[in-house]
Design a protein around this motif. Structure first.
Motif, PDB file in Angstrom:
ATOM      1  N   TRP A  38       1.224  -1.273   0.184  1.00  0.00           N
ATOM      2  CA  TRP A  38      -0.105  -0.406   0.158  1.00  0.00           C
ATOM      3  C   TRP A  38       0.679   1.296   0.012  1.00  0.00           C
ATOM      4  O   TRP A  38       2.304   1.374   0.479  1.00  0.00           O
ATOM      5  CB  TRP A  38      -1.274  -0.205   1.074  1.00  0.00           C
ATOM      6  N   ARG A  39       0.278   1.951  -0.438  1.00  0.00           N
ATOM      7  CA  ARG A  39       0.737   3.417  -0.769  1.00  0.00           C
ATOM      8  C   ARG A  39       0.084   5.412  -0.338  1.00  0.00           C
ATOM      9  O   ARG A  39      -0.859   4.894  -0.367  1.00  0.00           O
ATOM     10  CB  ARG A  39       1.801   3.733  -2.114  1.00  0.00           C
ATOM     11  N   ILE A  57      -3.818  -3.296  -8.491  1.00  0.00           N
ATOM     12  CA  ILE A  57      -3.902  -2.315  -8.005  1.00  0.00           C
ATOM     13  C   ILE A  57      -5.335  -1.616  -7.493  1.00  0.00           C
ATOM     14  O   ILE A  57      -6.275  -0.895  -8.591  1.00  0.00           O
ATOM     15  CB  ILE A  57      -3.344  -0.828  -7.882  1.00  0.00           C
ATOM     16  N   THR A 112      -3.774   0.711  -2.859  1.00  0.00           N
ATOM     17  CA  THR A 112      -3.701  -1.003  -2.132  1.00  0.00           C
ATOM     18  C   THR A 112      -3.522  -1.943  -3.346  1.00  0.00           C
ATOM     19  O   THR A 112      -4.611  -1.479  -4.094  1.00  0.00           O
ATOM     20  CB  THR A 112      -4.212  -1.054  -1.028  1.00  0.00           C
ATOM     21  N   ARG A 113      -2.808  -2.918  -2.776  1.00  0.00           N
ATOM     22  CA  ARG A 113      -2.756  -4.327  -3.880  1.00  0.00           C
ATOM     23  C   ARG A 113      -3.893  -4.654  -3.581  1.00  0.00           C
ATOM     24  O   ARG A 113      -3.856  -5.660  -2.687  1.00  0.00           O
ATOM     25  CB  ARG A 113      -1.227  -4.629  -3.553  1.00  0.00           C
ATOM     26  N   PHE A 117      -4.291  -6.031   0.199  1.00  0.00           N
ATOM     27  CA  PHE A 117      -4.922  -5.229   1.528  1.00  0.00           C
ATOM     28  C   PHE A 117      -5.775  -4.175   0.918  1.00  0.00           C
ATOM     29  O   PHE A 117      -6.648  -4.742  -0.357  1.00  0.00           O
ATOM     30  CB  PHE A 117      -3.715  -3.369   1.815  1.00  0.00           C
ATOM     31  N   ARG A 118      -6.631  -3.610   2.177  1.00  0.00           N
ATOM     32  CA  ARG A 118      -8.232  -2.607   1.866  1.00  0.00           C
ATOM     33  C   ARG A 118      -8.023  -1.402   1.723  1.00  0.00           C
ATOM     34  O   ARG A 118      -7.206  -1.589   2.724  1.00  0.00           O
ATOM     35  CB  ARG A 118      -9.429  -3.393   2.083  1.00  0.00           C
ATOM     36  N   HIS A 119      -8.184  -0.310   1.772  1.00  0.00           N
ATOM     37  CA  HIS A 119      -8.602   0.926   1.971  1.00  0.00           C
ATOM     38  C   HIS A 119      -9.786   1.470   2.333  1.00  0.00           C
ATOM     39  O   HIS A 119     -10.445   1.610   1.027  1.00  0.00           O
ATOM     40  CB  HIS A 119      -7.232   1.845   1.758  1.00  0.00           C
ATOM     41  N   ILE A 188      -6.120   1.370   6.220  1.00  0.00           N
ATOM     42  CA  ILE A 188      -5.956   0.110   5.312  1.00  0.00           C
ATOM     43  C   ILE A 188      -6.078  -0.846   6.509  1.00  0.00           C
ATOM     44  O   ILE A 188      -5.239  -0.888   7.764  1.00  0.00           O
ATOM     45  CB  ILE A 188      -3.896   0.746   5.581  1.00  0.00           C
TER      46      ILE A 188
END
Length: 191
Positions: A38-39, A57, A112-113, A117-119, A188
């Protein structure tokens, strides 16, 4: 908890070479554009053009400053984003083109990949203290105005575009420095 001052954020070129990104945080630390989980980043968009494509993504975008921009997203159509509109979630692998509504803008970009992950990304405006309860993942608070964050370790002052990262078990209260304060809250969690 981790304090990330705006002056310390990492500057780097866009994936497509069309501008500059200000990287607030990336996980795992030191990951590149091809291998992050994630970023969270900010970018100034100074001209119309295509967005970088990130296969696998998921992305959410919010406009921090400027008149806004209209996005043309394959499969979703046209969407206008302004500083007042809610953040927009869309696949970062969908071809996307931006058209500025009236000059350069600065945006906030959370990625997020997919499958890992989820955001969520939500803009808040507070006039009184706002409690941030414990969460199952990580939270990042990005200040848009001067504000304080009261934690078990004391009061931390944030200036615009400073960020504070909280682990899931940490609770905090956001306190405006003036009559009111705005901030974005990123959450996240593992997928």
């Amino acid at each position: 908890m981790r304090l990330l001052r705006n002056s310390d954020h990492r500057r780097m070129p866009w994936k497509n070479g069309g501008g500059e990104t200000v990287e607030v945080i990336v996980h795992p630390e030191g990951a590149g554009l091809a291998d992050f989980g994630w970023r969270v980043s900010m970018a100034t968009v100074a001209s119309d053009g295509p967005f970088s494509v990130f296969p696998g993504i998921d992305r959410t975008l919010a406009v921090l400053s400027g008149d806004g921009m209209e996005l043309s997203i394959e499969g979703l159509g046209e969407r206008l984003l302004t500083p007042q509109s809610p953040p927009l979630a869309f696949p970062a692998d969908a071809p996307t083109t931006a058209r500025l509504a009236g000059g350069p803008i600065t945006d906030l970009n959370v990625m997020t990949r997919r499958g890992a992950f989820r955001h969520t990304l939500v803009r808040h405006v507070v006039e009184d203290a706002k409690a941030l309860p414990a969460s199952p993942g990580k939270r990042l608070l990005l200040a848009l105005d001067p504000l304080g964050v009261s934690t078990a370790d004391g009061l931390i002052g944030l200036q615009p575009l400073d960020a504070l990262v909280l682990d899931g078990c940490e609770t905090a209260d956001v306190v405006p420095a003036g009559d009111r304060a705005a901030f974005h809250l990123v959450e996240i969690t593992p997928a």
